[in-house]
Design a protein around this motif. Sequence first.
Motif, mmCIF file in Angstrom:
data_model
loop_
_atom_site.group_PDB
_atom_site.id
_atom_site.type_symbol
_atom_site.label_atom_id
_atom_site.label_comp_id
_atom_site.label_asym_id
_atom_site.label_seq_id
_atom_site.Cartn_x
_atom_site.Cartn_y
_atom_site.Cartn_z
ATOM 1 N N ASN A 29 -39.758 11.720 17.010
ATOM 2 C CA ASN A 29 -39.483 10.707 15.998
ATOM 3 C C ASN A 29 -38.129 10.092 16.330
ATOM 4 O OD1 ASN A 29 -39.373 9.082 13.777
ATOM 5 N ND2 ASN A 29 -38.822 10.732 12.349
ATOM 6 N N ILE A 30 -38.157 9.031 17.112
ATOM 7 C CA ILE A 30 -36.909 8.417 17.584
ATOM 8 C C ILE A 30 -36.331 7.556 16.479
ATOM 9 C CG2 ILE A 30 -35.904 6.898 19.323
ATOM 10 C CD1 ILE A 30 -38.183 7.624 21.170
ATOM 11 N N GLN A 31 -35.053 7.775 16.249
ATOM 12 C CA GLN A 31 -34.348 7.030 15.213
ATOM 13 C C GLN A 31 -33.524 5.930 15.865
ATOM 14 O OE1 GLN A 31 -32.035 9.836 13.063
ATOM 15 N NE2 GLN A 31 -33.802 11.014 12.327
ATOM 16 N N HIS A 32 -34.006 4.686 15.752
ATOM 17 C CA HIS A 32 -33.305 3.546 16.340
ATOM 18 C C HIS A 32 -32.165 3.123 15.424
ATOM 19 C CE1 HIS A 32 -36.292 2.923 19.500
ATOM 20 N NE2 HIS A 32 -37.198 3.206 18.591
ATOM 21 N N LYS A 33 -31.072 2.795 16.076
ATOM 22 C CA LYS A 33 -29.949 2.279 15.307
ATOM 23 C C LYS A 33 -30.249 0.847 14.909
ATOM 24 C CE LYS A 33 -26.425 5.138 17.513
ATOM 25 N NZ LYS A 33 -25.154 5.140 18.245
ATOM 26 N N PRO A 34 -29.967 0.465 13.704
ATOM 27 C CA PRO A 34 -30.247 -0.922 13.286
ATOM 28 C C PRO A 34 -29.395 -1.909 14.080
ATOM 29 C CG PRO A 34 -28.921 0.222 11.653
ATOM 30 C CD PRO A 34 -29.355 1.260 12.649
ATOM 31 N N ARG A 35 -30.054 -2.981 14.548
ATOM 32 C CA ARG A 35 -29.318 -3.997 15.303
ATOM 33 C C ARG A 35 -28.426 -4.819 14.385
ATOM 34 N NH1 ARG A 35 -33.375 -6.638 19.798
ATOM 35 N NH2 ARG A 35 -33.827 -4.700 20.936
ATOM 36 N N ARG A 36 -27.329 -5.186 14.982
ATOM 37 C CA ARG A 36 -26.371 -5.975 14.210
ATOM 38 C C ARG A 36 -26.815 -7.430 14.211
ATOM 39 N NH1 ARG A 36 -19.879 -6.215 15.358
ATOM 40 N NH2 ARG A 36 -19.301 -7.447 13.499
ATOM 41 N N ALA A 37 -26.891 -8.020 13.070
ATOM 42 C CA ALA A 37 -27.323 -9.412 12.961
ATOM 43 C C ALA A 37 -26.303 -10.329 13.631
ATOM 44 C CB ALA A 37 -27.482 -9.808 11.485
ATOM 45 N N PRO A 38 -26.783 -11.351 14.381
ATOM 46 C CA PRO A 38 -25.835 -12.260 15.046
ATOM 47 C C PRO A 38 -24.995 -13.025 14.031
ATOM 48 C CG PRO A 38 -28.081 -13.118 15.142
ATOM 49 C CD PRO A 38 -28.175 -11.714 14.614
ATOM 50 N N ASP A 39 -23.780 -13.221 14.425
ATOM 51 C CA ASP A 39 -22.839 -13.931 13.567
ATOM 52 C C ASP A 39 -22.987 -15.429 13.832
ATOM 53 O OD1 ASP A 39 -20.858 -14.804 11.987
ATOM 54 O OD2 ASP A 39 -19.236 -13.657 12.919
ATOM 55 N N GLY A 40 -23.689 -16.128 12.945
ATOM 56 C CA GLY A 40 -23.909 -17.555 13.131
ATOM 57 C C GLY A 40 -22.626 -18.356 13.064
ATOM 58 N N ASN A 41 -21.720 -17.957 12.202
ATOM 59 C CA ASN A 41 -20.458 -18.691 12.094
ATOM 60 C C ASN A 41 -19.652 -18.605 13.385
ATOM 61 O OD1 ASN A 41 -21.045 -19.423 9.444
ATOM 62 N ND2 ASN A 41 -20.121 -17.547 8.618
ATOM 63 N N ALA A 42 -19.634 -17.406 13.998
ATOM 64 C CA ALA A 42 -18.888 -17.266 15.254
ATOM 65 C C ALA A 42 -19.499 -18.123 16.347
ATOM 66 C CB ALA A 42 -18.865 -15.796 15.684
ATOM 67 N N LEU A 43 -20.840 -18.200 16.407
ATOM 68 C CA LEU A 43 -21.494 -19.030 17.413
ATOM 69 C C LEU A 43 -21.186 -20.502 17.197
ATOM 70 C CD1 LEU A 43 -23.425 -19.262 19.778
ATOM 71 C CD2 LEU A 43 -25.320 -19.285 18.159
ATOM 72 N N ARG A 44 -21.194 -20.942 15.938
ATOM 73 C CA ARG A 44 -20.873 -22.341 15.665
ATOM 74 C C ARG A 44 -19.434 -22.666 16.029
ATOM 75 N NH1 ARG A 44 -24.567 -21.511 11.374
ATOM 76 N NH2 ARG A 44 -22.940 -20.659 10.034
ATOM 77 N N ARG A 45 -18.525 -21.725 15.784
ATOM 78 C CA ARG A 45 -17.126 -21.964 16.161
ATOM 79 C C ARG A 45 -16.977 -22.077 17.666
ATOM 80 N NH1 ARG A 45 -16.193 -18.101 12.029
ATOM 81 N NH2 ARG A 45 -15.979 -16.459 13.621
ATOM 82 N N LEU A 46 -17.728 -21.220 18.416
ATOM 83 C CA LEU A 46 -17.662 -21.263 19.873
ATOM 84 C C LEU A 46 -18.172 -22.595 20.409
ATOM 85 C CD1 LEU A 46 -17.149 -19.870 22.577
ATOM 86 C CD2 LEU A 46 -19.449 -18.904 22.439
ATOM 87 N N LEU A 47 -19.295 -23.071 19.876
ATOM 88 C CA LEU A 47 -19.840 -24.347 20.342
ATOM 89 C C LEU A 47 -18.921 -25.503 19.987
ATOM 90 C CD1 LEU A 47 -23.623 -23.892 19.470
ATOM 91 C CD2 LEU A 47 -22.520 -23.720 21.704
ATOM 92 N N ALA A 48 -18.317 -25.443 18.816
ATOM 93 C CA ALA A 48 -17.402 -26.506 18.426
ATOM 94 C C ALA A 48 -16.203 -26.563 19.357
ATOM 95 C CB ALA A 48 -16.958 -26.311 16.970
ATOM 96 N N THR A 49 -15.675 -25.384 19.735
ATOM 97 C CA THR A 49 -14.544 -25.349 20.665
ATOM 98 C C THR A 49 -14.936 -25.909 22.022
ATOM 99 O OG1 THR A 49 -13.726 -23.388 19.532
ATOM 100 C CG2 THR A 49 -12.831 -23.856 21.731
ATOM 101 N N ARG A 50 -16.152 -25.552 22.506
ATOM 102 C CA ARG A 50 -16.605 -26.060 23.806
ATOM 103 C C ARG A 50 -16.797 -27.570 23.774
ATOM 104 N NH1 ARG A 50 -22.394 -24.841 26.703
ATOM 105 N NH2 ARG A 50 -21.982 -25.990 28.609
ATOM 106 N N ASN A 51 -17.391 -28.076 22.689
ATOM 107 C CA ASN A 51 -17.615 -29.512 22.599
ATOM 108 C C ASN A 51 -16.312 -30.290 22.579
ATOM 109 O OD1 ASN A 51 -20.357 -29.121 22.573
ATOM 110 N ND2 ASN A 51 -20.514 -29.093 20.335
#
Length: 365
Positions: free
Chosen positions: A94-116
């Motif tokens: 019975n393998i217990q998977h660790k819950p995945r961390r949800a992606p941070d949408g705000n951080a991704l938007r900040r990264l794209l804004a900086t690149r643009n």
Amino acid sequence: MSISLDKLKALRKQAGHTDAPAAAAPAVVGAPPVAKPIQPESEVMPVSPDTSGNSPASADSSASRLAGAGMPAPLLQQPRQSTREASVFGWVENIQHKPRRAPDGNALRRLLATRNRAIAPVPRTERGPLDRDLPGTEIAPGLHLIEAFLPQPIPAQPLSLAFSKRPDESVQPRDLLFFDTETTGLAGGTGTRAFMIGAADWQHDATHGEGLRVRQLLMATLGAERAMLETFAGWLAPTTVLSSYNGRCYDAPLLKTRYRLARRGDPLSALDHVDLLFPTRRRYRGTWENCRLATIERQLLRIQREDDLPGSEAPAAWLDYLRGGSARNLRRVGEHNHQDVVTLAQLFLRLVEAEAEELTATTAM
């Protein structure tokens, strides 16, 4: 095989288990044997990593106790990421998977804004209007004609073709048409097209007198190819003698293919063609590092080009213009093509002179 209850208790005690006192249930004749409850593995193997807060002493004692039960010690030192459960099919992980961390949408938007912001184009008002001017005159939709005239004396006598292994033949200077193409690539075939055709011939002009006339056809759109082919065919006469540098193997076959694809008659196959590459190689091979036209004009004709755009960059310059880019490099392609056809005319005369000098020296001996 039967085993006594006392021996079973002794084996369990040796393994480190203690049996809680329980009243023995009376056996029922004919009833199926009752399965003994299976202890979870967490009770059988109470081993946890050091980071859980347990003391090393407890882990060592558990490892030694289980090692005494016949289990290998190295497997007991690894942290358990799963548990085993009993089922009708045996032991199941019975393998217990660790819950995945949800992606941070705000951080991704900040990264794209900086690149643009980093690659944002400069506004048109700050860098000025885009340079889209092409030289010459538009003689058909998307087709430009560029003309130039270089005053120089026209050879008075027919030019011998002895340098091209045709000692008994000659050509009238005004029948020669030196031509060169600029294409979208060097692969050839139906996917490659000529977007510029340059031609030079000796003519007598009423205003400027004798000289070398240079005419160039430049396509500014893909739809102008048919008009370019028809215009170039109008420059040819039955007495025209084509002259090029490796044009017999590349430029002429490419144009013939374009005429066939445009469903036009081929005007080149019936004409004589003097390719200057082969006599130049025979005479000057080994004299310089190679026999490219740029090397020959620099070493033999003493022509030094300035701000010349290499022929390998011509396809990119034309495609960039078609996509709405600047016309600066495309004008440089035109200058490169102009110099090519002028060099062909001078090289033809130089080869005729060199052959005549060699023949005179042989006769004098």
